[in-house]
Scaffold this motif. Structure first.
Motif, PDB file in Angstrom:
ATOM      1  N   UNK A  20       0.831  -1.198   0.000  1.00  0.00           N
ATOM      2  CA  UNK A  20       0.000   0.000   0.000  1.00  0.00           C
ATOM      3  C   UNK A  20       0.868   1.252   0.000  1.00  0.00           C
ATOM      4  N   UNK A  21       0.269   2.332  -0.465  1.00  0.00           N
ATOM      5  CA  UNK A  21       0.904   3.646  -0.459  1.00  0.00           C
ATOM      6  C   UNK A  21       0.075   4.564   0.424  1.00  0.00           C
ATOM      7  N   UNK A  22       0.733   5.360   1.244  1.00  0.00           N
ATOM      8  CA  UNK A  22       0.026   6.301   2.121  1.00  0.00           C
ATOM      9  C   UNK A  22      -0.107   7.657   1.436  1.00  0.00           C
ATOM     10  N   UNK A  23      -1.289   8.232   1.556  1.00  0.00           N
ATOM     11  CA  UNK A  23      -1.533   9.598   1.094  1.00  0.00           C
ATOM     12  C   UNK A  23      -2.264  10.334   2.206  1.00  0.00           C
ATOM     13  N   UNK A  24      -2.030  11.608   2.306  1.00  0.00           N
ATOM     14  CA  UNK A  24      -2.636  12.413   3.374  1.00  0.00           C
ATOM     15  C   UNK A  24      -4.161  12.420   3.294  1.00  0.00           C
ATOM     16  N   UNK A  25      -4.682  12.419   2.063  1.00  0.00           N
ATOM     17  CA  UNK A  25      -6.133  12.469   1.875  1.00  0.00           C
ATOM     18  C   UNK A  25      -6.471  12.062   0.434  1.00  0.00           C
ATOM     19  N   UNK A  26      -7.760  12.076   0.107  1.00  0.00           N
ATOM     20  CA  UNK A  26      -8.199  11.669  -1.241  1.00  0.00           C
ATOM     21  C   UNK A  26      -7.659  12.599  -2.319  1.00  0.00           C
ATOM     22  N   UNK A  27      -7.567  13.876  -2.025  1.00  0.00           N
ATOM     23  CA  UNK A  27      -7.042  14.822  -3.020  1.00  0.00           C
ATOM     24  C   UNK A  27      -5.594  14.502  -3.367  1.00  0.00           C
ATOM     25  N   UNK A  28      -4.790  14.195  -2.357  1.00  0.00           N
ATOM     26  CA  UNK A  28      -3.388  13.843  -2.602  1.00  0.00           C
ATOM     27  C   UNK A  28      -3.288  12.528  -3.383  1.00  0.00           C
ATOM     28  N   UNK A  29      -4.170  11.585  -3.067  1.00  0.00           N
ATOM     29  CA  UNK A  29      -4.187  10.302  -3.780  1.00  0.00           C
ATOM     30  C   UNK A  29      -4.563  10.514  -5.251  1.00  0.00           C
ATOM     31  N   UNK A  30      -5.569  11.351  -5.501  1.00  0.00           N
ATOM     32  CA  UNK A  30      -5.985  11.648  -6.883  1.00  0.00           C
ATOM     33  C   UNK A  30      -4.854  12.316  -7.657  1.00  0.00           C
ATOM     34  N   UNK A  31      -4.190  13.264  -7.030  1.00  0.00           N
ATOM     35  CA  UNK A  31      -3.081  13.972  -7.682  1.00  0.00           C
ATOM     36  C   UNK A  31      -1.979  13.008  -8.100  1.00  0.00           C
ATOM     37  N   UNK A  32      -1.622  12.100  -7.220  1.00  0.00           N
ATOM     38  CA  UNK A  32      -0.568  11.128  -7.521  1.00  0.00           C
ATOM     39  C   UNK A  32      -1.017  10.170  -8.623  1.00  0.00           C
ATOM     40  N   UNK A  33      -2.267   9.732  -8.549  1.00  0.00           N
ATOM     41  CA  UNK A  33      -2.780   8.814  -9.567  1.00  0.00           C
ATOM     42  C   UNK A  33      -2.759   9.460 -10.956  1.00  0.00           C
ATOM     43  N   UNK A  34      -3.207  10.683 -11.068  1.00  0.00           N
ATOM     44  CA  UNK A  34      -3.207  11.353 -12.365  1.00  0.00           C
ATOM     45  C   UNK A  34      -1.794  11.614 -12.860  1.00  0.00           C
ATOM     46  N   UNK A  35      -0.878  11.887 -11.955  1.00  0.00           N
ATOM     47  CA  UNK A  35       0.514  12.105 -12.339  1.00  0.00           C
ATOM     48  C   UNK A  35       1.139  10.820 -12.887  1.00  0.00           C
ATOM     49  N   UNK A  36       0.930   9.713 -12.183  1.00  0.00           N
ATOM     50  CA  UNK A  36       1.462   8.417 -12.631  1.00  0.00           C
ATOM     51  C   UNK A  36       0.841   8.036 -13.970  1.00  0.00           C
ATOM     52  N   UNK A  37      -0.465   8.215 -14.089  1.00  0.00           N
ATOM     53  CA  UNK A  37      -1.155   7.874 -15.334  1.00  0.00           C
ATOM     54  C   UNK A  37      -0.642   8.734 -16.492  1.00  0.00           C
ATOM     55  N   UNK A  38      -0.422  10.000 -16.251  1.00  0.00           N
ATOM     56  CA  UNK A  38       0.089  10.890 -17.299  1.00  0.00           C
ATOM     57  C   UNK A  38       1.458  10.429 -17.784  1.00  0.00           C
ATOM     58  N   UNK A  39       2.293   9.966 -16.870  1.00  0.00           N
ATOM     59  CA  UNK A  39       3.621   9.472 -17.248  1.00  0.00           C
ATOM     60  C   UNK A  39       3.541   8.209 -18.094  1.00  0.00           C
ATOM     61  N   UNK A  40       2.498   7.424 -17.919  1.00  0.00           N
ATOM     62  CA  UNK A  40       2.358   6.144 -18.623  1.00  0.00           C
ATOM     63  C   UNK A  40       1.576   6.249 -19.928  1.00  0.00           C
ATOM     64  N   UNK A  41       0.833   7.305 -20.136  1.00  0.00           N
ATOM     65  CA  UNK A  41      -0.130   7.412 -21.233  1.00  0.00           C
ATOM     66  C   UNK A  41       0.468   7.197 -22.615  1.00  0.00           C
ATOM     67  N   UNK A  42       1.585   7.782 -22.938  1.00  0.00           N
ATOM     68  CA  UNK A  42       2.164   7.640 -24.279  1.00  0.00           C
ATOM     69  C   UNK A  42       2.473   6.185 -24.593  1.00  0.00           C
ATOM     70  N   UNK A  43       3.062   5.483 -23.650  1.00  0.00           N
ATOM     71  CA  UNK A  43       3.377   4.076 -23.859  1.00  0.00           C
ATOM     72  C   UNK A  43       2.134   3.223 -24.010  1.00  0.00           C
ATOM     73  N   UNK A  68     -10.989   5.687 -10.823  1.00  0.00           N
ATOM     74  CA  UNK A  68     -10.633   4.885 -11.996  1.00  0.00           C
ATOM     75  C   UNK A  68     -10.389   5.822 -13.175  1.00  0.00           C
ATOM     76  N   UNK A  69      -9.308   5.563 -13.900  1.00  0.00           N
ATOM     77  CA  UNK A  69      -9.037   6.258 -15.162  1.00  0.00           C
ATOM     78  C   UNK A  69      -9.047   5.191 -16.242  1.00  0.00           C
ATOM     79  N   UNK A  70      -9.803   5.431 -17.310  1.00  0.00           N
ATOM     80  CA  UNK A  70      -9.931   4.457 -18.392  1.00  0.00           C
ATOM     81  C   UNK A  70      -9.505   5.067 -19.712  1.00  0.00           C
ATOM     82  N   UNK A  71      -8.801   4.259 -20.505  1.00  0.00           N
ATOM     83  CA  UNK A  71      -8.493   4.614 -21.890  1.00  0.00           C
ATOM     84  C   UNK A  71      -9.147   3.539 -22.738  1.00  0.00           C
TER      85      UNK A  71
END
Length: 77
Positions: A20-43, A68-71
Motif C-alpha cells: 500500500x501507499x500512504x496519502x494524506x487524503x483523497x485529493x493527494x491520492x488523486x493527484x498522484x494517480x493522475x501524475x502516474x497515469x500521465x507518465x504512462x499514457x504515451x506508452x 478509476x481512469x480508463x483509456x
C-alpha cells in the motif's frame, strides 16, 4: 494516513500492488494517480489494440475502487 493500492487492468490482465501507499487524503491520492497515469499514457496509447481498454484504479484499504481512469479504443465499423 489512509492506505491505497494501485491496480492496472489491460484486457484480461489485472495486477494489483502488493504494498500500500500512504496519502494524506483523497485529493493527494488523486493527484498522484493522475501524475502516474500521465507518465504512462504515451506508452499505453502506442500499444493499445482496436476495441480494447486499459484502466488504472486506486483502491482503498479494503481494496475497493476509489478512483478509476480508463483509456478506451473503439472501432465504429
Amino acid at each position: 494516513m489512509p492506505l491505497y493500492f494501485f491496480r492496472i487492468r489491460n484486457g484480461r490482465y489485472s495486477g494489483c500492488a502488493d504494498q500500500a501507499t500512504e496519502f494524506a487524503n483523497r485529493d493527494a491520492a488523486w493527484k498522484e494517480m493522475t501524475s502516474v497515469c500521465a507518465d504512462m499514457t504515451a506508452g499505453i496509447a502506442r500499444k493499445l489494440q482496436e476495441n480494447s481498454e486499459w484502466q488504472m484504479e486506486l483502491l482503498d484499504e479494503a481494496k475497493e475502487p476509489v478512483f478509476r481512469i480508463r483509456i478506451v479504443a473503439e472501432t465504429f465499423d
